[in-house]
Motif scaffolding. Structure first.
Motif, short mmCIF file in Angstrom:
data_model
loop_
_atom_site.label_atom_id
_atom_site.label_comp_id
_atom_site.label_asym_id
_atom_site.label_seq_id
_atom_site.Cartn_x
_atom_site.Cartn_y
_atom_site.Cartn_z
N ILE A 118 -13.12 2.60 73.99
CA ILE A 118 -11.82 3.14 74.39
C ILE A 118 -11.87 4.65 74.37
O ILE A 118 -12.24 5.25 73.36
N PHE A 119 -11.49 5.26 75.49
CA PHE A 119 -11.49 6.72 75.59
C PHE A 119 -10.08 7.16 75.91
O PHE A 119 -9.54 6.85 76.97
N LEU A 120 -9.42 7.86 74.96
CA LEU A 120 -8.02 8.24 75.10
C LEU A 120 -7.89 9.70 75.52
O LEU A 120 -8.36 10.60 74.83
N LEU A 121 -7.25 9.93 76.67
CA LEU A 121 -7.00 11.27 77.17
C LEU A 121 -5.73 11.81 76.53
O LEU A 121 -4.72 11.12 76.45
N GLY A 122 -5.76 13.07 76.10
CA GLY A 122 -4.62 13.63 75.38
C GLY A 122 -3.83 14.64 76.19
O GLY A 122 -4.27 15.15 77.22
N GLY A 123 -2.64 14.93 75.70
CA GLY A 123 -1.75 15.89 76.33
C GLY A 123 -0.34 15.68 75.82
O GLY A 123 -0.12 14.96 74.84
N ARG A 124 0.64 16.30 76.47
CA ARG A 124 2.03 16.10 76.09
C ARG A 124 2.45 14.68 76.40
O ARG A 124 2.25 14.20 77.50
N VAL A 125 3.05 14.00 75.45
CA VAL A 125 3.45 12.61 75.66
C VAL A 125 4.78 12.55 76.39
O VAL A 125 5.79 13.09 75.94
N PHE A 126 4.74 11.88 77.55
CA PHE A 126 5.95 11.61 78.32
C PHE A 126 6.50 10.29 77.82
O PHE A 126 5.99 9.22 78.13
N LYS A 127 7.55 10.36 77.01
CA LYS A 127 8.02 9.18 76.27
C LYS A 127 8.55 8.08 77.19
O LYS A 127 8.50 6.90 76.83
N VAL B 172 2.94 7.87 78.01
CA VAL B 172 1.66 8.37 78.51
C VAL B 172 1.57 9.88 78.29
O VAL B 172 2.60 10.56 78.15
N ALA B 173 0.35 10.40 78.30
CA ALA B 173 0.13 11.84 78.22
C ALA B 173 0.17 12.43 79.63
O ALA B 173 -0.40 11.87 80.56
N CYS B 174 0.87 13.55 79.77
CA CYS B 174 0.96 14.23 81.07
C CYS B 174 0.79 15.73 80.84
O CYS B 174 0.54 16.17 79.73
N GLY B 175 0.94 16.49 81.91
CA GLY B 175 0.86 17.93 81.81
C GLY B 175 -0.54 18.47 82.05
O GLY B 175 -1.50 17.71 82.22
N PRO B 176 -0.69 19.79 82.04
CA PRO B 176 -1.98 20.43 82.37
C PRO B 176 -3.14 19.98 81.49
O PRO B 176 -4.26 19.78 81.98
N ALA B 177 -2.92 19.82 80.19
CA ALA B 177 -4.01 19.41 79.29
C ALA B 177 -4.51 18.02 79.64
O ALA B 177 -5.72 17.76 79.63
N ALA B 178 -3.61 17.11 79.95
CA ALA B 178 -4.01 15.75 80.30
C ALA B 178 -4.72 15.71 81.64
O ALA B 178 -5.72 14.99 81.80
N THR C 112 -15.83 -0.01 79.34
CA THR C 112 -15.23 1.23 78.88
C THR C 112 -13.86 1.35 79.53
O THR C 112 -13.73 1.20 80.75
N VAL C 113 -12.84 1.59 78.73
CA VAL C 113 -11.49 1.78 79.25
C VAL C 113 -11.04 3.20 78.94
O VAL C 113 -10.99 3.60 77.77
N ILE C 114 -10.73 3.93 79.99
CA ILE C 114 -10.23 5.30 79.87
C ILE C 114 -8.74 5.27 80.17
O ILE C 114 -8.32 4.76 81.21
N THR C 115 -7.93 5.80 79.27
CA THR C 115 -6.49 5.75 79.48
C THR C 115 -5.82 6.98 78.88
O THR C 115 -6.35 7.60 77.96
N HIS C 116 -4.66 7.32 79.41
CA HIS C 116 -3.86 8.41 78.85
C HIS C 116 -2.64 7.84 78.13
O HIS C 116 -1.70 8.59 77.83
N SER C 117 -2.69 6.54 77.84
CA SER C 117 -1.58 5.88 77.18
C SER C 117 -1.97 5.44 75.77
O SER C 117 -2.82 4.55 75.61
N PRO C 118 -1.35 5.99 74.73
CA PRO C 118 -1.66 5.52 73.38
C PRO C 118 -1.28 4.06 73.18
O PRO C 118 -1.90 3.35 72.39
N THR C 119 -0.28 3.59 73.91
CA THR C 119 0.12 2.18 73.84
C THR C 119 -1.00 1.27 74.34
O THR C 119 -1.31 0.23 73.73
N ILE C 120 -1.61 1.66 75.45
CA ILE C 120 -2.73 0.88 76.01
C ILE C 120 -3.91 0.91 75.05
O ILE C 120 -4.54 -0.11 74.78
N ALA C 121 -4.23 2.10 74.53
CA ALA C 121 -5.35 2.22 73.60
C ALA C 121 -5.15 1.33 72.38
O ALA C 121 -6.08 0.63 71.94
N ALA C 122 -3.95 1.32 71.83
CA ALA C 122 -3.66 0.49 70.66
C ALA C 122 -3.78 -1.00 70.99
O ALA C 122 -4.27 -1.79 70.18
#
Length: 252
Positions: free
Chosen positions: A136-145, A149-155, A116-126
């Motif tokens: 694959i478990f993708l954590l969401g939030g505001r994308v820090f371009k 990666v996703a960052c911020g309170p939601a992530a 199982t790979v948990i990541t906040h990076s859509p690039t890694i997930a892809a």
């Protein structure tokens, strides 16, 4: 001494000693500390150093944009990634940070590895979509371009609801005094949240990051399990870390 000559002198100090102490430089050159601090401000604005209390440290080259970082030390990143990928056991759960070294880890994972790979990076997930046995478990939030990666309170909140055996964490700077650093405050907070959810945390650091610093501290040394780097074991910074009891996994 002219300003250009002082700048060359300061750059030489950074290269030789890995740090600048403003008070010592001022006394040695017979100038005011204010003059040295002005020089350091100008150098920092040009990306030549990272200012810290009392002086400056070498600036990390890994704070440029994501596309540019893909061309920085690709061989070193692949070596680090190969060692890091070997830490994940079949059936294990991995928290994989974003960034170019983490992307190399995704490429290095065996395509038939059940995990199982948990990541906040859509690039890694892809990049892992072709790994047929990987969940694959993708954590969401505001994308820090800058780092994709996703960052911020939601992530951060999403990260607090997962757990894993292993976390592989990227940083932009590795320095005995400044610690483990990165260039964005929200990204640093996200990295701390990820590391807190794993039984073990290893930091991925190709050699160009060793002995450098960025603005925001990620974690103190005691919060990580070890460091994976392709830097020479006899590098003065690596030797200092080894002396302090930090586990170093050498990627040859």
């Amino acid at each position: 001494m002219l300003a250009a000559e002082r700048r060359d002198h300061l750059l030489g100090l950074l290269a030789r000693e890995g740090k600048i102490v403003a008070k010592e430089v001022a006394a040695g050159l017979g100038i005011s500390e204010d003059s040295v601090r002005r020089d350091l401000r100008d150098m920092a604005a040009d990306g030549l150093c990272q200012r810290v209390y009392g002086g400056a440290l070498p600036a990390s080259p890994a704070v440029v944009d994501y596309a540019s970082r893909q061309t920085v030390a690709p061989d070193g990143k692949r070596k680090v990634a190969a060692v890091a990928a070997g830490l994940l056991r079949p059936g294990g759960a991995l928290i994989l940070d974003g960034g170019t070294t983490a992307l190399a880890v995704a490429d290095a994972l065996p395509p038939d590895l059940a995990c199982t790979v948990i990541t906040h990076s859509p690039t890694i997930a892809a990049a892992l979509l072709g790994h047929r046995e990987a969940e694959i478990f993708l954590l969401g939030g505001r994308v820090f371009k800058h780092s994709a990666v996703a960052c911020g309170p939601a992530a951060v909140e999403a990260a607090q609801n997962v757990s894993a055996d292993l976390c592989l964490l990227g940083v932009t700077g590795v320095h005995p005094e400044a610690g483990l650093t990165t260039g964005d405050a929200e990204e640093a907070a996200m990295k701390r949240a990820l590391a807190a959810r794993a039984a073990e945390t290893y930091v991925l650091a190709s050699s160009e990051k060793i002995g450098t610093a960025s603005r925001y501290r990620v974690l103190p040394w005691e919060k990580i399990t070890g460091l994976i780097t392709d830097a020479d074991p006899l590098d003065p910074v690596v030797e200092q870390l080894t002396t302090r009891g930090i586990e170093i996994l050498t990627a040859g």
